[in-house]
Design a protein around this motif. Structure first.
Motif, PDB file in Angstrom:
ATOM      1  N   UNK A 149      10.404  46.286 -21.600  1.00  0.00           N
ATOM      2  CA  UNK A 149      10.328  45.392 -20.440  1.00  0.00           C
ATOM      3  C   UNK A 149       9.329  44.298 -20.793  1.00  0.00           C
ATOM      4  N   UNK A 150       9.867  43.123 -21.100  1.00  0.00           N
ATOM      5  CA  UNK A 150       9.037  42.039 -21.627  1.00  0.00           C
ATOM      6  C   UNK A 150       9.286  40.745 -20.854  1.00  0.00           C
ATOM      7  N   UNK A 151       8.346  39.796 -20.897  1.00  0.00           N
ATOM      8  CA  UNK A 151       8.551  38.503 -20.233  1.00  0.00           C
ATOM      9  C   UNK A 151       9.780  37.773 -20.773  1.00  0.00           C
ATOM     10  N   UNK A 152      10.523  37.157 -19.884  1.00  0.00           N
ATOM     11  CA  UNK A 152      11.708  36.381 -20.243  1.00  0.00           C
ATOM     12  C   UNK A 152      11.295  34.932 -20.482  1.00  0.00           C
ATOM     13  N   UNK A 153      11.339  34.467 -21.727  1.00  0.00           N
ATOM     14  CA  UNK A 153      10.915  33.095 -22.016  1.00  0.00           C
ATOM     15  C   UNK A 153      11.814  32.030 -21.376  1.00  0.00           C
ATOM     16  N   UNK A 154      12.997  32.425 -20.916  1.00  0.00           N
ATOM     17  CA  UNK A 154      13.915  31.485 -20.275  1.00  0.00           C
ATOM     18  C   UNK A 154      13.697  31.387 -18.763  1.00  0.00           C
ATOM     19  N   UNK A 185       7.512  33.916 -14.441  1.00  0.00           N
ATOM     20  CA  UNK A 185       8.408  34.354 -15.491  1.00  0.00           C
ATOM     21  C   UNK A 185       8.957  35.716 -15.108  1.00  0.00           C
ATOM     22  N   UNK A 186      10.230  35.858 -15.127  1.00  0.00           N
ATOM     23  CA  UNK A 186      10.849  37.147 -14.851  1.00  0.00           C
ATOM     24  C   UNK A 186      10.684  38.059 -16.067  1.00  0.00           C
ATOM     25  N   UNK A 187      10.890  39.317 -15.846  1.00  0.00           N
ATOM     26  CA  UNK A 187      10.853  40.303 -16.911  1.00  0.00           C
ATOM     27  C   UNK A 187      12.299  40.602 -17.302  1.00  0.00           C
ATOM     28  N   UNK A 188      12.535  40.859 -18.580  1.00  0.00           N
ATOM     29  CA  UNK A 188      13.853  41.287 -19.043  1.00  0.00           C
ATOM     30  C   UNK A 188      13.704  42.636 -19.732  1.00  0.00           C
ATOM     31  N   UNK A 189      14.805  43.347 -19.816  1.00  0.00           N
ATOM     32  CA  UNK A 189      14.840  44.617 -20.530  1.00  0.00           C
ATOM     33  C   UNK A 189      15.634  44.373 -21.805  1.00  0.00           C
ATOM     34  N   UNK A 190      15.011  44.644 -22.934  1.00  0.00           N
ATOM     35  CA  UNK A 190      15.658  44.391 -24.223  1.00  0.00           C
ATOM     36  C   UNK A 190      16.652  45.494 -24.580  1.00  0.00           C
ATOM     37  N   UNK A 191      17.408  45.259 -25.635  1.00  0.00           N
ATOM     38  CA  UNK A 191      18.395  46.248 -26.064  1.00  0.00           C
ATOM     39  C   UNK A 191      17.775  47.479 -26.727  1.00  0.00           C
ATOM     40  N   UNK A 192      16.454  47.526 -26.754  1.00  0.00           N
ATOM     41  CA  UNK A 192      15.778  48.730 -27.226  1.00  0.00           C
ATOM     42  C   UNK A 192      15.672  49.778 -26.121  1.00  0.00           C
ATOM     43  N   UNK A 228       7.081  47.371 -16.924  1.00  0.00           N
ATOM     44  CA  UNK A 228       6.455  47.335 -18.251  1.00  0.00           C
ATOM     45  C   UNK A 228       5.390  48.415 -18.378  1.00  0.00           C
ATOM     46  N   UNK A 229       4.671  48.675 -17.298  1.00  0.00           N
ATOM     47  CA  UNK A 229       3.602  49.673 -17.334  1.00  0.00           C
ATOM     48  C   UNK A 229       4.126  51.082 -17.581  1.00  0.00           C
ATOM     49  N   UNK A 268       7.699  39.837 -11.043  1.00  0.00           N
ATOM     50  CA  UNK A 268       6.684  40.426 -11.937  1.00  0.00           C
ATOM     51  C   UNK A 268       5.685  41.254 -11.142  1.00  0.00           C
ATOM     52  N   UNK A 269       6.114  41.771 -10.011  1.00  0.00           N
ATOM     53  CA  UNK A 269       5.285  42.571  -9.098  1.00  0.00           C
ATOM     54  C   UNK A 269       4.138  41.775  -8.488  1.00  0.00           C
ATOM     55  N   UNK A 270       4.180  40.440  -8.612  1.00  0.00           N
ATOM     56  CA  UNK A 270       3.155  39.575  -8.026  1.00  0.00           C
ATOM     57  C   UNK A 270       3.126  39.788  -6.511  1.00  0.00           C
ATOM     58  N   UNK A 271       1.941  39.984  -5.991  1.00  0.00           N
ATOM     59  CA  UNK A 271       1.783  40.247  -4.572  1.00  0.00           C
ATOM     60  C   UNK A 271       1.865  41.717  -4.220  1.00  0.00           C
TER      61      UNK A 271
END
Length: 118
Positions: A92-97, A1-8, A84-85, A73-76
């Motif tokens: 910075x939250x998981x992208x459900x799409x 799952x990719x991360x997205x940046x919200x409008x916040x 997100x950290x 998601x910085x995997x590896x």
């Protein structure tokens, strides 16, 4: 799952230097596949191929954004997504799409960085 940046997003830029794939860009800034990767060309979903250095249109003109095709998601690299950290407003939250397994994320990392299996 990719991360997205919200409008916040407050456009603080804390996330951008943390990304090991250079998948995070300032709003309104063009991006390319080559930045932070070893890619020379990329085959798109429609079957066409683009030079990895060719500028692509910004995903957002207002806020920092993450290019899903470059996000692992910085995997590896790290135990958790570094954007997100460090985000002070937790935008910075998981992208459900864009749900991907750990194996898919590791394969994407290998593709982005042209890692050859031994």
């Amino acid at each position: 799952m990719a991360i997205i940046i919200t409008d916040e997003c407050i456009n603080c830029a804390a996330c951008e230097p943390e990304c090991p794939n250079t998948a995070i860009y300032e709003g309104g800034r063009e991006w390319n596949w080559a930045g932070g990767t070893k890619l020379e060309s990329v085959e798109l979903e429609d079957g066409s191929t683009v030079d990895a250095k060719v500028a692509q249109a910004p995903v957002s003109n207002e806020f920092y954004y993450i290019v899903a095709g470059k996000c692992t998601e910085c995997t590896g690299f790290h135990e958790e997504p570094q954007c997100a950290a460090v985000c002070p407003v937790d935008c910075c939250v998981p992208d459900p799409d864009m749900v991907e397994t750990k194996e898919e994320l590791l394969a994407k990392k290998a593709w982005l960085h042209q890692e050859v299996e031994a």
